[in-house]
Write a protein that holds these residues in place. Structure first.
Motif, PDB file in Angstrom:
ATOM      1  N   ARG A 189      43.733  48.476  37.557  1.00 34.01           N
ATOM      2  CA  ARG A 189      42.465  47.774  37.789  1.00 34.01           C
ATOM      3  C   ARG A 189      41.681  47.601  36.486  1.00 34.01           C
ATOM      4  NH1 ARG A 189      43.434  44.861  41.769  1.00 34.01           N
ATOM      5  NH2 ARG A 189      43.650  45.896  43.785  1.00 34.01           N
ATOM      6  N   MET A 190      41.695  48.616  35.652  1.00 30.84           N
ATOM      7  CA  MET A 190      40.949  48.526  34.408  1.00 30.84           C
ATOM      8  C   MET A 190      41.538  47.447  33.504  1.00 30.84           C
ATOM      9  SD  MET A 190      39.737  51.611  31.927  1.00 30.84           S
ATOM     10  CE  MET A 190      38.400  51.341  30.749  1.00 30.84           C
ATOM     11  N   ALA A 191      42.857  47.398  33.396  1.00 31.87           N
ATOM     12  CA  ALA A 191      43.503  46.380  32.573  1.00 31.87           C
ATOM     13  C   ALA A 191      43.251  44.991  33.140  1.00 31.87           C
ATOM     14  CB  ALA A 191      45.000  46.659  32.496  1.00 31.87           C
ATOM     15  N   GLN A 192      43.297  44.863  34.454  1.00 30.40           N
ATOM     16  CA  GLN A 192      43.041  43.577  35.093  1.00 30.40           C
ATOM     17  C   GLN A 192      41.620  43.108  34.816  1.00 30.40           C
ATOM     18  OE1 GLN A 192      42.778  43.669  39.382  1.00 30.40           O
ATOM     19  NE2 GLN A 192      43.735  41.650  39.591  1.00 30.40           N
ATOM     20  N   THR A 193      40.651  44.026  34.920  1.00 31.35           N
ATOM     21  CA  THR A 193      39.245  43.679  34.695  1.00 31.35           C
ATOM     22  C   THR A 193      39.002  43.275  33.245  1.00 31.35           C
ATOM     23  OG1 THR A 193      38.689  45.340  36.368  1.00 31.35           O
ATOM     24  CG2 THR A 193      36.882  44.452  35.069  1.00 31.35           C
ATOM     25  N   LEU A 194      39.578  44.027  32.316  1.00 29.59           N
ATOM     26  CA  LEU A 194      39.447  43.672  30.898  1.00 29.59           C
ATOM     27  C   LEU A 194      40.071  42.313  30.624  1.00 29.59           C
ATOM     28  CD1 LEU A 194      40.282  47.138  29.304  1.00 29.59           C
ATOM     29  CD2 LEU A 194      38.055  46.003  29.280  1.00 29.59           C
ATOM     30  N   GLY A 195      41.167  42.020  31.306  1.00 30.50           N
ATOM     31  CA  GLY A 195      41.819  40.726  31.133  1.00 30.50           C
ATOM     32  C   GLY A 195      40.974  39.566  31.616  1.00 30.50           C
ATOM     33  N   PHE A 196      40.074  39.833  32.566  1.00 32.66           N
ATOM     34  CA  PHE A 196      39.160  38.807  33.052  1.00 32.66           C
ATOM     35  C   PHE A 196      37.912  38.679  32.172  1.00 32.66           C
ATOM     36  CE2 PHE A 196      41.077  39.231  37.469  1.00 32.66           C
ATOM     37  CZ  PHE A 196      41.642  37.963  37.446  1.00 32.66           C
TER      38      PHE A 196
END
Length: 481
Positions: A189-196
């Motif tokens: 989730r953290m990587a996904q959020t940073l990617g956004f």
């Protein structure tokens, strides 16, 4: 860290159990259902019992090789830990995917955790793998363990088997570079959020939220992550959790529900209203009532107002009070139901209708006959008006009341301007006088202001002296003539 003493004790304990013989004996035992106990022997036997003695025997052989090699390398503290032995058993399930042999590993640290981390890397990695991924071998999710092995052999994050989220290249990069000690779902989730495009603080907020608790209905979860990654406003974790629950509720009620056109400032207000309604509904469904404490209610009239102090004797009444006053009195259901506390509400009625304003929520300890809390809205201090009413009630019921009230700071009374005192001025030659300032100080009314003649700045004593000289001069002249 293993000291010489602890190492010697661990070694002696393992030798006392005949560790090598123990491992070989457990390896040869027929497969059977066993329960783990607190001894090292029972833990090792349990893990061997979960590995087939007929099919896939290489798992048992790998597990035995690992235990015996770590013993030969002197990793005694590691082998005494049931949790670490479980990690070794999980590694054995992937024995055929190891990139190096077990026997080629050498101990380089005296710390058991470092030994285990080094051993995992030795067995499964040709390429760097995020350290948080090592935790996979301590769990039960074999897919997470497989991800570690795939990353270790150089596979892309985007090609991991059964990966639940569709990652962009930026998200995959962020995933590999996470340094925090997170669980794998939170790291995703953290990587996904940073990617956004979220900040680190926002990404961590989302990683620790309910959005990381699963990957079911992932399309909607991804929509929420994308929305909150760049949403404007200060998002607190407690409000965020309530809002997430509200959004999942709305999605369950209406599958067409989306985040299009929504803003955080409006959304969390809607979520709070929904949350209060749910609490009230829950309280109504399981309404808990209790016997009132032996403290009487109170009523008094003053001018055109009527003040009432009434005891709240149900969970629904406490929820209503907490909702109106914006505080946590609803949490006192248990204390009231068992008689440890009694909650009262001070209400002010005005006019002839039933409308009232709640001035204070009051907690009384019945056993002590003492008021221990009296809070206004938002847990602020009570007003002087409320304080005076509570004092009268406390006197009537014989209750101890020593709490302070809040007195609004009175408006300052206008004070007359200070008298301007005349100062003694020293007349100086013009060339020595100080230059005039750009601002003009306050001056008393001067009827000659605006006329060429001005007496301002002239010393009073100098004027009197001049008048006396003129009088004396005139007297001399009269004598001469």
């Amino acid at each position: 860290m293993e000291t010489q003493t602890t190492m010697a004790m661990a070694a002696a304990e393992l030798r006392g159990t005949g560790f090598v013989a123990l491992v070989n004996r457990a390896f040869k035992q027929p497969q059977q259902i066993l329960e783990k106990e607190n001894t090292i022997e029972s833990v090792i036997c349990y893990h061997f019992s979960t590995m087939s003695a007929v099919n896939h025997t290489w798992k048992r052989e790998t597990f035995r090789s690992i235990l015996l090699h770590l013993y030969s390398e002197g990793c005694y503290t590691l082998l005494k830990s049931p949790d670490f032995i479980e990690v070794l058993a999980n590694m054995s399930a992937f024995g055929k995917m190891m990139v190096r042999s077990v026997d080629s590993w050498k101990k380089e640290s005296f710390v058991a955790e470092d030994q285990l981390r080094s051993f995992i890397k030795h067995c499964f990695t040709n390429y760097d793998v995020p350290q948080f991924m090592e935790n996979a071998f301590g769990g039960e999710n074999k897919v997470h363990m497989l991800w570690y092995i795939q990353l270790g052999r150089g596979d892309s994050v985007q090609k991991l088997s059964g990966f639940p989220v569709e990652f962009t290249k930026r998200m995959a990069h962020e995933f590999r570079n996470i340094k925090r000690a997170l669980t794998i779902p939170r790291a995703i989730r953290m990587a996904q959020t940073l990617g956004f495009g979220a900040t680190n603080e926002r990404a961590e907020l989302i990683a620790w939220s309910a959005l990381s608790e699963g990957f079911d209905n992932e399309a909607f979860r991804t929509e929420l992550v994308k929305f909150f990654a760049i949403a404007e406003g200060d998002i607190r974790l407690d409000l965020f959790q309530i809002t997430i629950d509200y959004l999942f509720y709305m999605k369950a009620e209406n599958n067409a529900f989306t985040m299009k056109g929504r803003t955080w400032d409006v959304l969390y207000v809607q979520a709070l209203g929904w949350h209060r309604d749910m609490l009230k509904k829950k309280a109504a469904e399981s309404n808990n009532q209790w016997k009132p404490a032996d403290v009487g209610n109170f009523c008094m009239e003053e001018d055109e107002a009527r003040f009432v102090i009434t005891q709240l004797t149900s969970s629904e009444a406490l929820y209503d009070e907490g909702e109106e006053m914006e505080h946590c009195v609803a949490d006192y259901v248990y204390q009231c139901s068992v008689g440890e506390s009694a909650i009262f509400s001070l209400r002010k009625f005005t006019g002839s209708n039933d409308f009232y304003e709640t001035l204070a929520t009051i907690e009384v300890l019945p056993s002590e006959k003492e008021i221990v809390q009296a809070q206004a809205k938002y847990n602020d201090m009570i007003s002087q008006e409320a304080h005076d009413v509570i004092v009268k009630w406390a006197q009537q019921e014989g209750i101890v009341f020593n709490l302070d009230s809040y007195d609004a700071e009175p408006e300052p009374i206008p004070q007359p301007l200070p008298q301007v005192q005349q100062q003694v001025l020293v007349v100086q030659p013009r060339e020595q006088q100080r230059p005039v300032e750009n601002y003009e100080p306050y001056k008393p009314f001067n009827p000659y202001r605006g006329v060429n003649f001005s007496i301002e700045g002239v010393e009073t004593r100098y004027i009197i002296f001049f008048i006396i000289k003129m009088v004396l001069l005139m007297a001399k002249c009269s004598q001469i003539y």
